[in-house]
Design a protein around this motif. Structure first.
Motif, PDB file in Angstrom:
ATOM      1  N   GLU A  99      -2.128  -7.652  -1.139  1.00 55.47           N
ATOM      2  CA  GLU A  99      -2.656  -8.181  -2.390  1.00 55.47           C
ATOM      3  C   GLU A  99      -2.442  -9.684  -2.531  1.00 55.47           C
ATOM      4  O   GLU A  99      -3.369 -10.419  -2.895  1.00 55.47           O
ATOM      5  N   GLU A 100      -1.235 -10.171  -2.233  1.00 55.39           N
ATOM      6  CA  GLU A 100      -0.920 -11.574  -2.470  1.00 55.39           C
ATOM      7  C   GLU A 100      -1.562 -12.502  -1.452  1.00 55.39           C
ATOM      8  O   GLU A 100      -1.793 -13.673  -1.733  1.00 55.39           O
ATOM      9  N   PHE A 101      -1.851 -11.977  -0.261  1.00 55.67           N
ATOM     10  CA  PHE A 101      -2.467 -12.814   0.754  1.00 55.67           C
ATOM     11  C   PHE A 101      -3.952 -12.490   0.942  1.00 55.67           C
ATOM     12  O   PHE A 101      -4.582 -12.964   1.882  1.00 55.67           O
ATOM     13  N   GLY A 102      -4.499 -11.678   0.051  1.00 57.14           N
ATOM     14  CA  GLY A 102      -5.919 -11.396   0.084  1.00 57.14           C
ATOM     15  C   GLY A 102      -6.367 -10.711   1.348  1.00 57.14           C
ATOM     16  O   GLY A 102      -7.398 -11.062   1.927  1.00 57.14           O
ATOM     17  N   LEU A 103      -5.605  -9.697   1.789  1.00 62.83           N
ATOM     18  CA  LEU A 103      -5.883  -9.056   3.064  1.00 62.83           C
ATOM     19  C   LEU A 103      -6.476  -7.661   2.907  1.00 62.83           C
ATOM     20  O   LEU A 103      -6.362  -6.830   3.807  1.00 62.83           O
ATOM     21  N   ASN A 104      -7.110  -7.395   1.797  1.00 67.86           N
ATOM     22  CA  ASN A 104      -7.667  -6.059   1.607  1.00 67.86           C
ATOM     23  C   ASN A 104      -8.878  -5.794   2.502  1.00 67.86           C
ATOM     24  O   ASN A 104      -9.171  -4.658   2.836  1.00 67.86           O
ATOM     25  N   ASP A 105      -9.584  -6.843   2.877  1.00 67.21           N
ATOM     26  CA  ASP A 105     -10.759  -6.689   3.742  1.00 67.21           C
ATOM     27  C   ASP A 105     -10.556  -7.517   5.008  1.00 67.21           C
ATOM     28  O   ASP A 105     -11.087  -8.607   5.148  1.00 67.21           O
ATOM     29  N   PHE A 106      -9.736  -6.995   5.917  1.00 69.30           N
ATOM     30  CA  PHE A 106      -9.481  -7.710   7.165  1.00 69.30           C
ATOM     31  C   PHE A 106      -9.340  -6.708   8.295  1.00 69.30           C
ATOM     32  O   PHE A 106      -9.354  -5.496   8.090  1.00 69.30           O
ATOM     33  N   LEU A 107      -9.240  -7.220   9.511  1.00 72.23           N
ATOM     34  CA  LEU A 107      -9.321  -6.367  10.694  1.00 72.23           C
ATOM     35  C   LEU A 107      -8.006  -5.682  11.043  1.00 72.23           C
ATOM     36  O   LEU A 107      -7.968  -4.840  11.929  1.00 72.23           O
ATOM     37  N   GLY A 108      -6.927  -6.021  10.352  1.00 75.35           N
ATOM     38  CA  GLY A 108      -5.642  -5.394  10.652  1.00 75.35           C
ATOM     39  C   GLY A 108      -4.622  -6.391  11.142  1.00 75.35           C
ATOM     40  O   GLY A 108      -4.851  -7.597  11.167  1.00 75.35           O
ATOM     41  N   PHE A 109      -3.483  -5.862  11.533  1.00 67.33           N
ATOM     42  CA  PHE A 109      -2.389  -6.695  12.007  1.00 67.33           C
ATOM     43  C   PHE A 109      -2.310  -6.671  13.535  1.00 67.33           C
ATOM     44  O   PHE A 109      -2.790  -5.746  14.183  1.00 67.33           O
ATOM     45  N   VAL A 110      -1.671  -7.693  14.060  1.00 73.57           N
ATOM     46  CA  VAL A 110      -1.327  -7.731  15.477  1.00 73.57           C
ATOM     47  C   VAL A 110       0.171  -7.984  15.579  1.00 73.57           C
ATOM     48  O   VAL A 110       0.778  -8.600  14.698  1.00 73.57           O
ATOM     49  N   CYS A 111       0.780  -7.482  16.646  1.00 77.89           N
ATOM     50  CA  CYS A 111       2.210  -7.690  16.873  1.00 77.89           C
ATOM     51  C   CYS A 111       2.403  -8.978  17.659  1.00 77.89           C
ATOM     52  O   CYS A 111       1.787  -9.173  18.712  1.00 77.89           O
TER      53      CYS A 111
END
Length: 210
Positions: free
Chosen positions: A123-135
Motif C-alpha cells: 500500500e505505501e509503496f504503490g505496489l498493488n499492480d506490479f509483477l512481484g518481488f525478486v530475491c
C-alpha cells in the motif's frame, strides 16, 4: 524508530577477545539467515527502504537448541548511521516459517502472503499492480547476545560471500550514554574498534568489506 549503537570490531581477533570477556554475561547465540527482496524495478531501494526475511536457526546454547525455526519479515526505511549511532524506521512481524521458505523459492508469493508488514509494503509503496518481488540474495549472521550493565549487547559475526565482518550493537533510548559505556569497555580491554559507517545491507550491496 529503532535506535542502535553500532561499532565495528576491526579483526576476528578483536571479536574473539570481546566474546571471551563477555562470556559470563552470555544469554544465547542466534544463527540468522538474512534474505532481501525488492521489485524488478527496485521500487524499495530507490526510496531507501529494505524488505527482509530473517530466518532463525537453532542456536548452540541450551536455551536456544530446542527452539523451533522461526522467520520474521521486516520493513526498514529512511536509515541514518552517524558517529556509530543508527536510526531507522522499522516494522516487523513473525510469519509462518514454512510459508516464508516457499517465498524464498518463489519470491512472487510474497505478493499474496497474509502479513501486516507486506500489506504496508504494497500500500505505501504503490505496489498493488506490479509483477512481484525478486530475491536480492543475502548473508548469514551469528549473533551472541549478552546482558551487561543493564543493557543487551549483540555481538555479530556476519558472513558475506566476499568475507566476514564483526560488529557490536545495542538498541537503546540513550545512545550517547550507552555508546560511551561500550567504548570504555572496548578500550579498557584493548579491543580494536571503530564507528560503523555502513549498515549490513549496504555492505552486502556494495560487494566488498568496509
Amino acid at each position: 524508530m529503532e535506535i542502535e549503537v553500532k561499532l565495528r570490531l576491526l579483526t576476528a581477533a578483536a571479536h574473539l577477545r570481546l566474546t571471551t570477556i563477555l562470556a559470563p554475561f552470555h544469554l544465547k547465540t542466534l544463527h540468522q539467515r538474512n534474505l532481501f527482496f525488492d521489485t524488478p524495478r527496485n521500487d524499495l531501494s530507490t526510496r531507501r527502504a529494505v524488505l527482509r526475511l530473517r530466518f532463525f536457526q537453532n542456536g548452540v546454547t541450551a536455551a536456544s537448541a530446542t527452539d523451533p525455526p522461526r522467520c520474521v519479515v521486516s520493513l526498514k526505511a529512511k536509515p541514518t548511521l552517524v558517529n556509530g549511532i543508527s536510526r531507522v524506521e522499522e516494522d516487523e512481524e513473525e510469519i509462518d516459517h514454512g510459508l516464508a521458505k516457499e517465498c524464498v523459492d518463489s519470491p512472487s508469493k510474497l505478493s499474496s502472503l497474509e502479513s501486516r508488514v507486506l500489506k504496508r509494503v504494497r500500500e505505501e509503496f504503490g505496489l498493488n499492480d506490479f509483477l512481484g518481488f525478486v530475491c536480492l540474495g543475502g548473508f548469514d549472521n551469528v549473533r551472541s547476545v549478552y546482558e551487561w550493565r543493564g543493557v543487551k549487547l549483540e555481538v555479530d559475526e556476519t558472513k558475506y560471500e566476499f568475507g566476514n565482518c564483526y560488529e557490536i550493537e545495542c538498541e537503546t533510548g540513550e545512545p550517547e550514554r550507552v555508546k560511551t559505556m561500550i567504548e570504555d569497555l572496548l578500550r579498557e580491554n584493548d579491543v580494536e574498534f571503530s564507528d560503523s559507517n555502513m549498515t549490513k545491507f549496504a555492505v552486502f550491496r556494495s560487494g566488498k568489506l568496509p
